[in-house]
Design an enzyme around this catalytic site. Structure first.
Site, short mmCIF file in Angstrom:
data_model
loop_
_atom_site.label_atom_id
_atom_site.label_comp_id
_atom_site.label_asym_id
_atom_site.label_seq_id
_atom_site.Cartn_x
_atom_site.Cartn_y
_atom_site.Cartn_z
N SER A 16 18.77 6.25 -24.37
CA SER A 16 18.75 7.72 -24.42
C SER A 16 18.18 8.20 -25.74
CB SER A 16 20.17 8.27 -24.28
OG SER A 16 20.67 7.93 -23.01
N GLU A 30 19.70 11.07 -30.29
CA GLU A 30 20.68 9.97 -30.37
C GLU A 30 20.00 8.78 -31.07
OE1 GLU A 30 22.91 8.99 -26.80
OE2 GLU A 30 22.71 6.85 -27.26
N ARG A 70 28.77 8.98 -29.82
CA ARG A 70 27.68 8.09 -30.26
C ARG A 70 27.59 7.99 -31.79
NH1 ARG A 70 28.86 6.93 -26.31
NH2 ARG A 70 27.86 7.20 -24.29
C1 LIG Z 1 17.62 0.30 -21.65
C2 LIG Z 1 18.66 0.81 -22.62
C3 LIG Z 1 19.86 1.31 -22.13
C4 LIG Z 1 20.84 1.81 -23.01
N1 LIG Z 1 22.01 2.31 -22.50
C5 LIG Z 1 22.96 2.76 -23.34
C6 LIG Z 1 24.22 3.26 -22.82
O1 LIG Z 1 24.48 3.28 -21.62
N2 LIG Z 1 25.13 3.71 -23.71
C7 LIG Z 1 24.91 3.69 -25.06
O2 LIG Z 1 25.80 4.11 -25.83
N3 LIG Z 1 23.74 3.23 -25.58
C8 LIG Z 1 22.76 2.76 -24.75
N4 LIG Z 1 21.59 2.30 -25.27
C9 LIG Z 1 21.35 2.32 -26.72
C10 LIG Z 1 21.73 1.01 -27.45
O3 LIG Z 1 21.83 -0.03 -26.52
C11 LIG Z 1 23.05 1.17 -28.20
O4 LIG Z 1 22.99 2.24 -29.15
C12 LIG Z 1 23.45 -0.12 -28.95
O5 LIG Z 1 24.72 0.08 -29.49
C13 LIG Z 1 22.45 -0.45 -30.06
O6 LIG Z 1 22.84 -1.69 -30.64
P1 LIG Z 1 21.86 -2.44 -31.65
O7 LIG Z 1 22.54 -3.65 -32.12
O8 LIG Z 1 20.52 -2.61 -31.03
O9 LIG Z 1 21.80 -1.37 -32.85
P2 LIG Z 1 20.50 -0.91 -33.67
O10 LIG Z 1 19.63 -0.10 -32.77
O11 LIG Z 1 19.88 -2.04 -34.38
O12 LIG Z 1 21.19 0.06 -34.74
C14 LIG Z 1 21.76 1.28 -34.34
C15 LIG Z 1 22.51 1.86 -35.55
O13 LIG Z 1 23.63 1.03 -35.86
C16 LIG Z 1 23.58 0.63 -37.23
N5 LIG Z 1 24.13 -0.73 -37.30
C17 LIG Z 1 23.85 -1.78 -36.47
N6 LIG Z 1 24.57 -2.85 -36.82
C18 LIG Z 1 25.33 -2.50 -37.89
C19 LIG Z 1 26.26 -3.18 -38.71
N7 LIG Z 1 26.61 -4.47 -38.49
N8 LIG Z 1 26.84 -2.50 -39.74
C20 LIG Z 1 26.50 -1.20 -39.98
N9 LIG Z 1 25.63 -0.50 -39.23
C21 LIG Z 1 25.04 -1.14 -38.20
C22 LIG Z 1 22.12 0.68 -37.59
O14 LIG Z 1 21.91 0.85 -38.99
C23 LIG Z 1 21.66 1.91 -36.81
O15 LIG Z 1 21.97 3.10 -37.50
C24 LIG Z 1 20.60 1.80 -24.40
C25 LIG Z 1 19.37 1.27 -24.90
C26 LIG Z 1 18.42 0.79 -24.02
C27 LIG Z 1 17.14 0.22 -24.56
#
Ligand SMILES: Cc1cc2nc3c(=O)[nH]c(=O)nc-3n(C[C@H](O)[C@H](O)[C@H](O)COP(=O)(O)OP(=O)(O)OC[C@H]3O[C@@H](n4cnc5c(N)ncnc54)[C@H](O)[C@@H]3O)c2cc1C
Length: 309
Positions: free
Chosen positions: A227, A297, A177
């Site tokens: 998570s 996480e 992660r």
């Molecule tokens: C219902 C639910 C289920 C989920 N299931 C899973 C799962 O099965 N597996 C899993 O791994 N995760 C899961 N997640 C967590 C989430 O979906 C992931 O971590 C996803 O990758 C987050 O993407 P985001 O664009 O929303 O990132 P954000 O939450 O906006 O950012 C997360 C991190 O990434 C960085 N970031 C984002 N974009 C960039 C960029 N372009 N350049 C540099 N840094 C960047 C941000 O600064 C931050 O540190 C789940 C979440 C929910 C709500």
């Protein structure tokens, strides 16, 4: 804190692409979070480069957010410039076995594209909400597959707005992660992901299978951040929290989900403080029962009632 002079400079150079004092509760899946000093939504890569250069020139701290599905933002907000890349969302098939994708594309758009084109390999991401940038930064995945298994290369823009040549997967430090070692303030802009030609119906049915599994095991209809804790080696954070008796525990409107104990859900009006209290309670209870120190996480960002994280 972004002062009045810096605000004027941002406003005069970026016009409608910059907004000030934006409540991040609007931009996070938990629906929690104080205001960011500024949010910039660049039109394209050139605009992003320009925005980064201005911020660097005026010493303004920046942070890129995806769709906010894995962040907990403090109630006192984020004294930074937030970059949102939702307009950088091009996806292109690079025959025969890759797609090129910009990091502002959403998981839903990418999944739909793969189904439409009959491309297999990324089905695991169908239920992982967010953007491709978030997927890369978090090395998002499920038990059997994660981003490091499908990334061929990434494109990174540094804090000054310079775009790097593609960086191959072997030169990237993907961990559990996490994509470690990205230079401070750099922005993931694009990636090539490995796919293989398949049949639409097969891709769709694998996605349906994974989504049904999720529907049965996770509280996906209530605001959450997925998570909360990383799984410790050889065990599951959710199992440990449940065994410590905290399933259903509440602080205000925040609750350790009764469906999956590694999720904290917001029943409406929960504060960052409520969620942090539950995080602390889960950590303390699991440590007391097992000696295991759970690590979060979810990314805790911004200021939490006076103490800046
Ligand atoms: C219902 C639910 C289920 C989920 N299931 C899973 C799962 O099965 N597996 C899993 O791994 N995760 C899961 N997640 C967590 C989430 O979906 C992931 O971590 C996803 O990758 C987050 O993407 P985001 O664009 O929303 O990132 P954000 O939450 O906006 O950012 C997360 C991190 O990434 C960085 N970031 C984002 N974009 C960039 C960029 N372009 N350049 C540099 N840094 C960047 C941000 O600064 C931050 O540190 C789940 C979440 C929910 C709500």
């Amino acid at each position: 804190m972004i002062g009045p002079r810096a605000r004027l400079i941002l406003e005069s150079t970026l016009a409608e692409r910059v907004e000030f004092d934006v409540p991040l509760a609007r931009h996070t899946s938990l629906r929690i979070g104080g205001p960011a000093d500024a949010v910039i939504t660049p039109r394209d890569r050139k605009d992003l480069s320009h925005a980064l250069a201005i911020c660097a020139q005026h010493d303004l701290p920046t942070r890129t957010l995806g769709a906010g599905f894995n962040v907990l933002v403090g109630e006192d907000g984020l004294p930074e410039v937030v970059l949102r890349l939702k307009r950088l969302r091009a996806i292109e098939y690079v025959a025969p076995d890759a797609i090129s994708v910009e990091t502002g594309a959403s998981h839903a758009t990418l999944t739909r594209y793969c189904v439409d084109q009959g491309l297999s390999g990324l089905e695991f991401g169908a239920g992982i909400p967010g953007t491709i940038g978030g997927w890369l930064a978090m090395n998002a995945g499920i038990g059997v597959r994660e981003m490091k298994d499908v990334v061929r290369s990434i494109e990174l823009m540094d804090r000054l707005g310079e775009l790097s040549p593609p960086i191959a997967r072997d030169d990237l430090d993907f961990r559990y992660r996490e994509l470690a070692g990205l230079p401070e303030g750099s922005v993931l802009v694009g990636a090539q992901l490995q796919v293989e030609a398949s049949e639409r119906s097969k891709v769709q049915s694998e996605i349906d299978r994974l989504l049904a599994q999720r529907q049965a095991t996770q509280p996906i209809d209530v605001p959450s951040c997925g998570s909360v804790f990383r799984n410790p080696p050889g065990d599951y954070a959710g199992r440990l929290i449940e065994a410590a008796g905290l399933k259903g525990a509440r602080e205000g409107a925040a609750e350790i989900s009764r469906v999956h104990a590694n999720f904290i859900v917001n029943h409406g009006g929960a504060s960052a403080r409520d969620v942090r209290r539950l995080i602390d309670r889960a950590r303390a209870a699991v440590a007391a029962e097992t000696g295991i120190e759970l690590e979060t996480e979810v990314q805790l960002i911004g200021s939490f009632e006076g103490d800046s994280l």
